[in-house]
Design a protein around this motif. Structure first.
Motif, PDB file in Angstrom:
ATOM      1  N   THR A  28      -3.681   5.158  -3.382  1.00  0.00           N
ATOM      2  CA  THR A  28      -3.173   5.943  -2.256  1.00  0.00           C
ATOM      3  C   THR A  28      -4.020   7.192  -2.061  1.00  0.00           C
ATOM      4  N   TRP A  62      13.836  12.471  -1.077  1.00  0.00           N
ATOM      5  CA  TRP A  62      13.082  11.504  -0.269  1.00  0.00           C
ATOM      6  C   TRP A  62      13.156  10.084  -0.815  1.00  0.00           C
ATOM      7  N   ASN A  63      13.334   9.957  -2.120  1.00  0.00           N
ATOM      8  CA  ASN A  63      13.281   8.645  -2.763  1.00  0.00           C
ATOM      9  C   ASN A  63      14.191   8.666  -3.993  1.00  0.00           C
ATOM     10  N   THR A  70       5.107   8.251  -3.747  1.00  0.00           N
ATOM     11  CA  THR A  70       5.984   8.614  -2.627  1.00  0.00           C
ATOM     12  C   THR A  70       5.257   9.680  -1.812  1.00  0.00           C
ATOM     13  N   LYS A  77       8.914  11.980   7.588  1.00  0.00           N
ATOM     14  CA  LYS A  77       8.666  10.567   7.333  1.00  0.00           C
ATOM     15  C   LYS A  77       8.286  10.353   5.871  1.00  0.00           C
ATOM     16  N   VAL A  78       8.693   9.216   5.325  1.00  0.00           N
ATOM     17  CA  VAL A  78       8.377   8.886   3.930  1.00  0.00           C
ATOM     18  C   VAL A  78       7.749   7.509   3.860  1.00  0.00           C
ATOM     19  N   ILE A  79       6.663   7.404   3.089  1.00  0.00           N
ATOM     20  CA  ILE A  79       6.070   6.103   2.781  1.00  0.00           C
ATOM     21  C   ILE A  79       6.150   5.945   1.270  1.00  0.00           C
ATOM     22  N   LYS A  83       1.209   1.315   0.816  1.00  0.00           N
ATOM     23  CA  LYS A  83       1.310   0.507   2.038  1.00  0.00           C
ATOM     24  C   LYS A  83       0.115   0.851   2.911  1.00  0.00           C
ATOM     25  N   GLU A  84      -1.002   0.200   2.601  1.00  0.00           N
ATOM     26  CA  GLU A  84      -2.279   0.531   3.224  1.00  0.00           C
ATOM     27  C   GLU A  84      -2.212   0.522   4.751  1.00  0.00           C
ATOM     28  N   GLU A  86       0.372   0.790   6.765  1.00  0.00           N
ATOM     29  CA  GLU A  86       1.255   1.846   7.271  1.00  0.00           C
ATOM     30  C   GLU A  86       0.583   3.219   7.174  1.00  0.00           C
ATOM     31  N   ILE A  87      -0.117   3.452   6.078  1.00  0.00           N
ATOM     32  CA  ILE A  87      -0.822   4.728   5.886  1.00  0.00           C
ATOM     33  C   ILE A  87      -1.939   4.852   6.918  1.00  0.00           C
ATOM     34  N   GLU A  90      -0.554   5.612  10.308  1.00  0.00           N
ATOM     35  CA  GLU A  90      -0.050   6.986  10.394  1.00  0.00           C
ATOM     36  C   GLU A  90      -1.165   7.990  10.672  1.00  0.00           C
TER      37      GLU A  90
END
Length: 92
Positions: A28, A62-63, A70, A77-79, A83-84, A86-87, A90
């Motif tokens: 990440t 958040w989690n 996280t 917003k939280v990822i 999650k390549e 989704e990142i 974003e």
């Protein structure tokens, strides 16, 4: 809570909760740097005492599962997890 800062393009407030030993956390961070995103991070496993309590408390907002990585974006917003797609979506 002491955050480490990584320079890049300002694409909002990005905070990454990670573990120093986590391969997905490293992926990440590498992706954020590849996308040239400015962000702050904390290695939760390297915190102690009151600082750890503060970090865990913030992360739980958040989690609740306390899983890593996280990423919190603009306190909104939280990822969770690596999650390549989704990142990239974003920060594209």
């Amino acid at each position: 809570m002491k955050l480490e800062h990584v320079d890049g393009q300002n694409k909002g407030k990005v905070v990454l909760f990670a573990l120093s030993t986590c391969g997905w956390c490293k992926k990440t961070r590498m992706l954020l740097e590849e996308l040239e995103v400015e962000y702050d991070y904390v290695y939760v496993d390297l915190t102690e005492g009151e600082e750890r309590d503060e970090v865990i408390s913030e992360l739980q907002k958040w989690n609740e599962d306390l899983s890593f990585p996280t990423m919190v974006i603009n306190d909104d917003k939280v990822i969770i997890g690596f999650k390549e797609d989704e990142i990239k979506a974003e920060f594209a």
